[in-house]
Write a protein that holds these residues in place. Structure first.
Motif, short mmCIF file in Angstrom:
data_model
loop_
_atom_site.label_atom_id
_atom_site.label_comp_id
_atom_site.label_asym_id
_atom_site.label_seq_id
_atom_site.Cartn_x
_atom_site.Cartn_y
_atom_site.Cartn_z
N ARG A 1 117.41 39.04 -4.84
CA ARG A 1 117.12 38.14 -5.95
C ARG A 1 118.42 37.76 -6.63
N HIS A 2 118.68 36.48 -6.67
CA HIS A 2 119.88 35.98 -7.35
C HIS A 2 121.14 36.69 -6.86
N GLY A 3 121.19 37.00 -5.57
CA GLY A 3 122.36 37.61 -4.98
C GLY A 3 122.41 39.12 -5.01
N SER A 4 121.44 39.76 -5.67
CA SER A 4 121.42 41.22 -5.77
C SER A 4 120.28 41.78 -4.91
N PHE A 5 120.58 42.84 -4.18
CA PHE A 5 119.58 43.43 -3.29
C PHE A 5 118.76 44.47 -4.03
N CYS A 6 117.53 44.65 -3.59
CA CYS A 6 116.64 45.63 -4.20
C CYS A 6 117.19 47.05 -4.00
N ASP A 7 116.79 47.96 -4.87
CA ASP A 7 117.39 49.29 -4.91
C ASP A 7 117.22 50.07 -3.62
N ASP A 8 116.09 49.89 -2.94
CA ASP A 8 115.83 50.68 -1.74
C ASP A 8 116.15 49.93 -0.45
N TYR A 9 116.97 48.88 -0.59
CA TYR A 9 117.38 48.14 0.61
C TYR A 9 118.19 49.04 1.52
N GLU A 10 117.89 49.00 2.79
CA GLU A 10 118.46 49.85 3.84
C GLU A 10 117.99 51.31 3.76
N GLN A 11 117.13 51.61 2.78
CA GLN A 11 116.55 52.95 2.71
C GLN A 11 115.18 53.01 3.37
N ARG A 12 114.60 51.85 3.63
CA ARG A 12 113.33 51.76 4.34
C ARG A 12 113.32 50.41 5.05
N PRO A 13 112.47 50.23 6.05
CA PRO A 13 112.46 48.95 6.77
C PRO A 13 111.79 47.83 5.99
N PHE A 14 112.42 46.68 6.01
CA PHE A 14 111.82 45.46 5.48
C PHE A 14 111.53 44.50 6.64
N GLY A 15 112.54 44.21 7.45
CA GLY A 15 112.35 43.36 8.61
C GLY A 15 111.72 44.12 9.76
N ARG A 16 111.56 43.42 10.88
CA ARG A 16 110.92 44.02 12.05
C ARG A 16 111.64 43.54 13.31
N LEU A 17 111.45 44.27 14.36
CA LEU A 17 111.94 43.85 15.67
C LEU A 17 110.98 42.78 16.19
N LEU A 18 111.53 41.60 16.49
CA LEU A 18 110.72 40.51 16.99
C LEU A 18 110.81 40.48 18.52
N ARG A 19 109.67 40.56 19.16
CA ARG A 19 109.61 40.50 20.62
C ARG A 19 109.16 39.10 21.05
N SER A 20 109.71 38.65 22.15
CA SER A 20 109.40 37.31 22.63
C SER A 20 107.92 37.16 22.93
N GLN A 21 107.38 36.00 22.57
CA GLN A 21 105.99 35.66 22.88
C GLN A 21 105.89 34.64 24.01
N LEU A 22 107.03 34.38 24.68
CA LEU A 22 107.03 33.43 25.79
C LEU A 22 106.52 34.09 27.06
N HIS A 23 105.78 33.32 27.86
CA HIS A 23 105.25 33.84 29.13
C HIS A 23 105.42 32.77 30.20
#
Length: 573
Positions: free
Chosen positions: A551-573
């Protein structure tokens, strides 16, 4: 964790290229529940986006964050600029396979990071040995942004052939190709985007015995690339390719892999569509190739583009420019200053350097000493002057002046030049081409030489200011939904049921707050310097999987202490 989030009063660009609409967005449990006017939810946290653009988080399709992710999985220097998805494993380099010591030597010179730091980041953490095991490992990290990856061809060659064989230009056997194909097949089944290959001579090995050798992918023959491309083609996956800019035929040969005559086309994402100062013709080649391959050859070829000037900083001899020719590479290969002094004192080497430096053939970077400026030096009187200015002051030849200054000051001589994308109107024309993919920041690579982490914001700024390039809606589409659909990623658009990966941008600050690369001494790099770009107050909110992370250039307190993003796997076949 915030259960519900309501973004109100914003101008919503949905990532499809459609015109923006005033709308609210309701988010719950990481997904978008509704997009529309006057939404209400009494239990939701409210973000007021009045006067701001609300858009899908940016996708950076070309990064080299593989090593940094291991210790700093928040990747703050990209996320703070609105990036919510990074694509790694480019240019044939990944952490998916290989002995830890070899992987360190593979990354050190390209990333321009000390080997000791990479050993600390990677060497003791590599407990996996297969592509599938690496993806299992990534899912355990406290990811800040979403992450997707290619399988690096150099790593596959290391695992299949061993270090000695993979660094020799000898044909591989059918059994060797079968082994590499099995590794690629495993990666495809695990959800990798595809495979990255590399022919670029600037990318070299660093380490005992093989120091200065090209990285393993460059020793492959075309039949090996074709074999691997066939596997990718059958599964609809992507090949990311870096051709040899000094051998234009390599670009054509790789492009032909994409054709779809009597077969399925191969998705091929190639470097790079840039307006090189040293070779303007290179900027026209991608458009010609895409026209022929995609329209006549029914291919699916794309070229990656950078949406800002290509500014390059160099520390004495340590510069990608020198990687491009033999005498410069020999200087880069020298491990100690004493070894470099021997070269500077060698008249035969100096003659070779001069001949190759002045040659107009087989080069991408310009070598115009009137365009290369000293920005730091123990002799403060030289700062702000070009090498040609200094030569004129000293009454000597400019190339001799460059070599003498390198010999005297070594890495303490820091210099700067713009090597591509120096003509704004031409750049806007290049970025408007339909077969160009925008998002090639190279973030994580060449850390002391460049910093393009905010390049996508530069595109939005210019789209908002000029009418001869992409519209704002089209620019956002090219940075989000277009890339996501082509790579097969479940993100990139704002629609009901989609993951809530969102960036809120202030267009007023976008016009004033963006800055080019600057030097910082990063405590996360043990105090070593890295180049980073700035965006001021342009990015107001970054939301990953429904959770505000910045927010406004500042990261939340628990950033890198728990997962926010996810591993994205391809959906192409």
């Amino acid at each position: 964790m915030t259960a519900s989030l309501l973004i109100k009063n914003g101008t919503v660009y949905d990532g499809t290229g459609a015109a923006p609409v005033p709308a609210d967005i309701l988010i719950d449990a990481g997904s978008i529940k509704a997009v529309g006017p006057a939404l209400q939810c009494d239990t939701a946290e409210v973000i007021d986006a009045r006067g701001h653009w609300v858009l899908p988080g940016f996708i950076d399709l070309h990064t080299h964050y593989d090593a940094e992710l291991e210790v700093f999985p928040g990747l703050r220097e990209s996320v703070r600029h609105g990036v919510t998805t990074v694509v790694m494993g480019n240019c044939s380099l990944s952490l998916a396979m290989g002995e830890p010591a070899d992987v360190v030597d593979l990354f050190a010179r390209v990333e321009n990071l000390p080997r000791e730091l990479l050993r600390e980041w990677v060497g003791e953490r590599m407990t996996w040995r297969t592509p599938a095991e690496y993806y299992t490992h990534l899912e355990r990290l406290n990811l800040g942004p979403n992450v997707a990856s290619f399988l690096g061809h150099s790593n596959v060659r290391l695992a299949a052939l061993g270090k000695q064989r993979c660094l020799q230009r000898e044909p591989v056997t059918d059994a060797d190709k079968h082994t590499m194909g099995n590794h690629l097949q495993e990666a495809i089944e695990a959800g990798y985007l595809g495979m990255s290959i590399d022919m670029l001579p600037w990318h070299r090995w660093m380490g005992y015995k093989y120091n200065g050798a090209s990285i393993p992918s460059q020793y492959a023959h075309m039949d090996e690339y074709r074999y691997l491309a066939g596997i990718l083609r059958r599964h609809g996956r992507v090949m990311q390719a870096t051709p040899n800019a000094n051998r234009k035929a390599s670009t054509l040969l790789l492009s032909l892999l994409s054709t779809g005559l009597l077969r399925a086309p191969l998705k091929l994402s190639m470097l790079a569509s840039l307006d090189f100062k040293g070779n303007r013709a290179l900027g026209q080649l991608p458009a010609l190739l895409c026209s022929v391959i995609n329209r006549l050859g029914r291919g699916n070829l794309r070229f990656q583009s950078l949406a800002c000037p290509f500014e390059l900083w160099s520390d004495g001899y340590n510069t990608p420019i020198f990687e491009e020719f033999h005498a410069g590479a020999r200087l880069m290969n020298a491990d100690t200053r004493a070894q470099r002094q021997q070269l500077f004192a060698d008249p035969d080497w100096r003659r070779q350097f001069r001949r190759e430096w002045l040659s107009v053939f087989n080069r991408s970077f310009h070598r115009d000493l009137t365009e290369m400026t000293v920005v730091a030096c123990p002799d403060a009187s030289l700062v702000g002057k070009t090498f040609s200015d200094i030569a004129a002051d000293q009454g000597c030849d400019p190339v001799d002046c460059l070599l003498d200054l390198l010999a005297e000051h070594d890495q303490k001589l820091r210099w700067y030049s713009v090597v591509a994308n120096d003509r704004p109107a031409v750049l806007r024309k290049i970025l408007k081409r339909p077969f160009n993919q925008i998002g090639f920041s190279d973030a994580g690579a060449h850390n002391r030489n460049m910093g393009f982490q905010n390049a996508h914001l530069c595109l939005l700024r210019d789209a908002n200011q000029y009418r001869d390039g992409l519209s704002v809606a089209a620019a956002i589409h090219r940075l989000t939904g277009d890339i996501a659909a082509w790579l097969g990623l479940d993100t990139g658009v704002l629609a009901t049921g989609k993951p809530a990966d969102i960036t809120v941008v202030d267009p007023a600050a976008l016009a004033t707050d963006l800055t080019g690369a600057t030097e910082i001494n990063d405590p996360r790099f043990n105090g070593d310097m890295r180049m980073v770009s700035g965006s001021g107050a342009a990015v107001r909110q970054v939301i990953v999987r429904g959770q505000p992370v910045c927010r406004h250039g500042s990261f939340c307190d628990d950033y890198e202490q728990r997962p926010f993003g996810r591993l994205l796997r391809s959906q192409l076949h």
